[in-house]
Design a protein around this motif. Structure first.
Motif, short mmCIF file in Angstrom:
data_model
loop_
_atom_site.label_atom_id
_atom_site.label_comp_id
_atom_site.label_asym_id
_atom_site.label_seq_id
_atom_site.Cartn_x
_atom_site.Cartn_y
_atom_site.Cartn_z
N MET A 182 0.93 -1.05 0.07
CA MET A 182 -0.22 0.07 0.12
C MET A 182 1.05 1.32 -0.18
N LYS A 183 0.70 2.22 -0.92
CA LYS A 183 1.43 3.53 -0.94
C LYS A 183 0.26 4.43 -0.52
N PRO A 184 0.29 4.93 0.81
CA PRO A 184 -0.97 5.72 1.12
C PRO A 184 -0.50 7.41 0.42
N SER B 184 8.25 5.92 -5.27
CA SER B 184 7.83 4.68 -4.86
C SER B 184 6.64 4.15 -5.79
N VAL B 185 5.71 5.17 -6.20
CA VAL B 185 4.69 4.72 -7.27
C VAL B 185 5.33 4.17 -8.46
N ASP B 186 6.14 4.64 -8.94
CA ASP B 186 7.04 4.24 -10.11
C ASP B 186 7.56 2.68 -10.15
N VAL C 296 -6.53 5.37 -6.75
CA VAL C 296 -7.62 6.30 -6.61
C VAL C 296 -6.97 7.74 -6.31
N GLY C 297 -7.26 8.77 -7.08
CA GLY C 297 -6.73 10.08 -6.98
C GLY C 297 -7.24 10.79 -8.01
N SER C 298 -6.26 11.71 -8.68
CA SER C 298 -6.87 13.00 -9.65
C SER C 298 -6.82 12.46 -11.12
N PRO D 72 -5.24 13.16 -13.71
CA PRO D 72 -4.05 13.09 -14.70
C PRO D 72 -3.26 12.02 -14.14
N ILE D 73 -3.49 11.91 -12.81
CA ILE D 73 -2.24 10.71 -12.26
C ILE D 73 -3.01 9.35 -12.69
N ALA D 74 -4.37 9.35 -12.40
CA ALA D 74 -5.27 8.18 -12.73
C ALA D 74 -4.54 7.59 -14.40
N GLU D 75 -4.73 8.55 -15.23
CA GLU D 75 -4.01 8.25 -16.43
C GLU D 75 -2.79 7.85 -16.62
N TYR D 76 -1.94 8.61 -16.03
CA TYR D 76 -0.60 8.16 -15.88
C TYR D 76 -0.43 6.84 -15.44
N ILE D 77 -0.83 6.39 -14.26
CA ILE D 77 -0.90 5.10 -13.74
C ILE D 77 -1.50 4.04 -14.51
N GLY E 51 -10.41 8.26 -11.15
CA GLY E 51 -10.04 9.65 -11.21
C GLY E 51 -10.99 10.73 -10.51
N GLY E 52 -10.88 11.79 -11.13
CA GLY E 52 -11.66 13.13 -10.35
C GLY E 52 -13.03 13.08 -10.90
N ALA E 53 -13.97 14.11 -10.39
CA ALA E 53 -15.29 13.98 -10.66
C ALA E 53 -15.89 15.53 -10.68
N GLU F 64 -14.10 22.14 -14.55
CA GLU F 64 -12.97 21.52 -13.76
C GLU F 64 -13.12 21.26 -12.03
N GLU F 65 -12.77 20.20 -11.74
CA GLU F 65 -12.97 19.77 -10.22
C GLU F 65 -12.26 20.73 -9.29
N ILE F 66 -13.09 21.36 -8.27
CA ILE F 66 -12.49 22.19 -7.47
C ILE F 66 -12.18 21.52 -6.09
N SER G 276 -20.33 -2.48 -6.77
CA SER G 276 -19.14 -2.19 -7.17
C SER G 276 -19.13 -0.64 -7.61
N PHE G 277 -17.97 0.07 -6.97
CA PHE G 277 -17.80 1.42 -7.13
C PHE G 277 -16.90 1.92 -8.37
N GLY G 278 -17.53 2.76 -9.09
CA GLY G 278 -16.81 3.48 -10.25
C GLY G 278 -17.57 4.26 -11.19
N ARG H 41 -13.99 10.04 -17.97
CA ARG H 41 -12.61 10.08 -17.49
C ARG H 41 -12.27 10.16 -15.89
N SER H 42 -13.36 9.55 -15.38
CA SER H 42 -13.48 9.26 -13.68
C SER H 42 -12.91 7.86 -13.60
N LEU H 43 -12.86 7.04 -14.55
CA LEU H 43 -12.29 5.68 -14.46
C LEU H 43 -11.54 5.28 -15.65
P1 NAD Z 1 -3.60 12.74 -6.30
O1 NAD Z 1 -3.85 12.28 -7.69
O2 NAD Z 1 -2.66 14.13 -6.08
O3 NAD Z 1 -2.75 11.62 -5.49
C1 NAD Z 1 -3.11 10.55 -5.35
C2 NAD Z 1 -1.92 9.39 -5.12
O4 NAD Z 1 -1.24 9.62 -6.11
C3 NAD Z 1 -1.37 9.76 -3.55
O5 NAD Z 1 -0.92 8.53 -3.06
C4 NAD Z 1 0.24 10.37 -4.45
O6 NAD Z 1 1.31 10.40 -3.86
C5 NAD Z 1 -0.08 9.72 -5.84
N1 NAD Z 1 0.76 10.80 -6.84
C6 NAD Z 1 0.63 11.94 -6.94
N2 NAD Z 1 1.44 12.73 -7.86
C7 NAD Z 1 1.80 11.63 -8.43
C8 NAD Z 1 2.85 11.51 -9.73
N3 NAD Z 1 3.06 12.50 -10.31
N4 NAD Z 1 2.98 10.27 -9.84
C9 NAD Z 1 2.87 9.00 -9.45
N5 NAD Z 1 2.03 9.12 -8.31
C10 NAD Z 1 1.60 10.28 -7.87
O7 NAD Z 1 -4.94 12.94 -5.71
P2 NAD Z 1 -5.44 13.69 -4.21
O8 NAD Z 1 -5.05 15.12 -4.23
O9 NAD Z 1 -4.69 12.74 -3.16
O10 NAD Z 1 -6.77 13.33 -4.16
C11 NAD Z 1 -7.99 14.10 -4.49
C12 NAD Z 1 -8.29 13.45 -5.81
O11 NAD Z 1 -8.74 12.06 -5.80
C13 NAD Z 1 -9.48 14.18 -6.35
O12 NAD Z 1 -9.41 14.54 -7.78
C14 NAD Z 1 -10.62 12.98 -6.31
O13 NAD Z 1 -11.91 13.16 -7.12
C15 NAD Z 1 -10.01 12.07 -6.52
N6 NAD Z 1 -10.67 10.97 -5.84
C16 NAD Z 1 -11.56 10.05 -6.67
C17 NAD Z 1 -12.25 9.11 -6.20
C18 NAD Z 1 -13.04 8.17 -7.02
O14 NAD Z 1 -13.54 7.06 -6.34
N7 NAD Z 1 -13.32 8.38 -8.31
C19 NAD Z 1 -12.16 8.95 -4.98
C20 NAD Z 1 -11.45 9.67 -3.97
C21 NAD Z 1 -10.59 10.84 -4.42
#
Ligand code: NAD
Length: 498
Positions: free
Chosen positions: A172-174, A208-210, A224-226, A228-233, A248-250, A382-384, A449-451, A455-457
């Motif tokens: 896990m990478k929190p 670490s993520v890489d 789970v995250g924003s 642009p990062i979701a797309e990269y992942i 991703g975002g919403a 855009e997501e605020i 299931s949640f999703g 561009r949110s998944l």
């Molecule tokens: P974030 O994308 O900045 O970070 C998420 C994770 O990615 C973190 O663990 C962070 O360390 C890692 N990360 C950040 N930059 C990175 C990079 N360049 N390369 C690799 N890893 C990187 O998101 P956040 O600000 O922590 O969370 C808020 C976002 O998460 C919002 O956009 C929100 O909508 C989204 N979110 C989506 C859901 C969903 O179910 N779709 C749920 C919760 C949050």
């Protein structure tokens, strides 16, 4: 100041990387901790140990894996208040909301406890004469999870309970903004009897993520995250042969039809827009009233409710505030920047949250309300991710649907109406993954299931529920015939048919 390290192979391990990030208490604005940003080598070591732990864990019977999760569930319940305080002290959300997050995470643990049933596979007798077929759902190996700041307990618990229950090991990478909860969950898993190396927490950032995205010993990545990062992942993990689910975002809209119970809709909107200071991926950030009269009445009621919104620290003696601070000063400034953008774009700022002041240096912002927001404005596109609600007026049901379907994101949405036909049409036509009918935040329960969509998944499978089990297992189908005296009369060189 203490440095929070990692939890690897059943114990706390200090990082030697020499890199750290600050962790703040958002209610005071003071730094409370430093978190280690692990090196690539340290992350690889965690992956190696998880890989080593995999064969033995995969052989543990589903029933025994389930019993460990039952113990973990009991321990999380016992420590729920402590976990909620930890969440609030690093994220900022109010105590009751933090406790709700722990409960929603626990529901996934409860679902995962049913793994002996969930991992049964399918069986058919006599697919041919004397021939039977069955499927096995086998674990993948090392799975990785990367989580955002906004649900430091629930989102990791969307990921690891099902992965572990299925027989995988996990790294896990929190989020580096509120990392302590994952470490505490790892300790509780250990106390529940999970063998060393099966669940590991590596604190860190992109470095670490890489590793998790490229190391060949990692089989699957849940993110789970924003966006642009979701797309990269998704792109990087997939290119390295991993299965990936990247949420991703919403930007979530709530349609309010002229026949809706307006008081119910307003109550729902207040919680959905301003709860957790709007830092929820399922927060409603756009209200779409249909018709001018609905819009005017909605706006008046929202203004009256915003006046009553109580804002303050997440941890207080006595009743909770409605809304706590934002997670960091940087995020606070970003949200304030969006409020100014909305004004510059010509939206009407009806309530300005920047005018709210709370004593001290906490990252507080009041609730804001915009009216006359239009689809091309950045505060709509855009997501605020803050306590800012936009009213985007629609002339008709069809206009509302078009506005939402044209949006880049498709995570959640809701319609408030008394008209069953309108609700049914909405559910059918809307291009969004999770839909509420008179339910403002339609987060599916753990056994669904949640999703999101669009561009949110990124990836075909949603999180937890039946998709979670599919994501965390690999299907193998056996077709078998036992010698039974039934003999084929001739050799077959054609495709077997029945
Ligand atoms: P974030 O994308 O900045 O970070 C998420 C994770 O990615 C973190 O663990 C962070 O360390 C890692 N990360 C950040 N930059 C990175 C990079 N360049 N390369 C690799 N890893 C990187 O998101 P956040 O600000 O922590 O969370 C808020 C976002 O998460 C919002 O956009 C929100 O909508 C989204 N979110 C989506 C859901 C969903 O179910 N779709 C749920 C919760 C949050």
């Amino acid at each position: 100041m203490s440095i929070l390290g990692n939890f690897i192979n059943g114990q706390a391990v200090a990082s030697q990387s020499g890199r750290t990030a600050p962790v703040y208490n958002p209610a005071t604005g003071q730094q409370s901790l430093q978190v280690a940003l692990s090196s690539a080598d340290e992350t690889r070591e965690a992956v190696r140990l998880a890989h080593e732990a995999f064969p033995a864990w995969a052989k543990v019977t589903p029933l025994k894996r389930s019993r460990i999760l039952f113990k973990f569930k009991a321990l999380v319940e016992e420590h729920a208040d402590e976990l909620a305080r930890l969440i609030s002290s690093e994220h900022g959300k109010v105590f009751s909301d933090a406790k709700g997050e722990v409960t929603r995470g626990l529901e996934v643990v409860e679902f995962a406890c049913g793994i002996p049933h969930l991992q049964k596979g399918e069986h058919s007798m006599n697919v041919g004469t004397g021939v039977d077929s069955y499927s096995m759902m086998q674990p993948l190996g090392v799975c990785a999870g990367i989580s955002p700041f906004n649900f430091p307990a629930m989102v990791p618990m969307w990921m690891f309970p099902i992965a572990l229950a299925c027989g995988n090991t996990f790294v896990m990478k929190p989020s580096e903004k509120d990392p302590s909860t994952s470490i505490r969950l790892a300790e509780l898993l250990q106390e529940a009897g999970l063998p060393d190396g099966v669940f590991n927490v590596v604190n860190g950032d992109k470095e670490s993520v890489d590793v998790l995205l490229t190391d060949e010993r990692v089989e699957a990545v849940s993110f789970v995250g924003s966006t642009p990062i979701a797309e990269y992942i998704y792109a990087t993990g997939s290119a390295h042969g991993k299965r990936v689910q990247a949420l991703g975002g919403a930007k979530n809209h709530m349609v309010i039809m002229p026949d809706a119970d307006l008081d119910q809709a307003v109550g729902a909107l207040m919680g959905a827009a301003y709860g957790s200071a709007g830092e929820r991926c399922m927060a409603i950030s756009v209200a779409v009233p249909v018709g001018e009269e609905t819009a005017n009445r909605l706006r008046d009621k929202l203004v009256a409710e915003l006046d009553k919104l109580s804002i303050g620290p997440g941890l207080v003696e006595g009743p909770d505030n409605d809304m706590g601070p934002l997670v960091t000063r940087e995020h606070l400034e970003k949200v304030k920047g969006y409020i100014q953008t909305g004004v510059d774009e010509g939206a009407e700022l009806v309530v300005d949250g920047r005018e709210v002041t709370i004593e001290g240096d906490g990252f507080f912002l009041g609730g804001s309300l915009f009216d006359h927001v239009t689809p091309e404005m950045r505060i709509h596109s855009e997501e605020i991710f803050g306590p800012v609600l936009a009213i985007a007026r629609a002339d008709s049901f069809d206009d509302a649907v078009t506005m939402i379907n044209d949006h880049e994101f498709g995570n959640g949405t809701a319609i408030f109406t008394r008209d069953g036909d309108a609700a049914r049409q909405y559910c059918e036509q809307i291009q969004v993954g999770m839909v509420g009918v008179n339910v403002p935040i339609p987060v599916p329960m753990a056994f669904h299931s949640f999703g999101g969509w669009k561009r949110s998944l990124f990836g075909p499978l949603h999180m937890h529920g039946p998709d979670g089990v599919r994501f965390n297992t690999r299907m193998k189908t056996i077709t078998q015939r036992w010698p039974s005296g039934i003999r084929e009369e001739t050799n077959h060189f054609t495709m077997p048919t029945h």
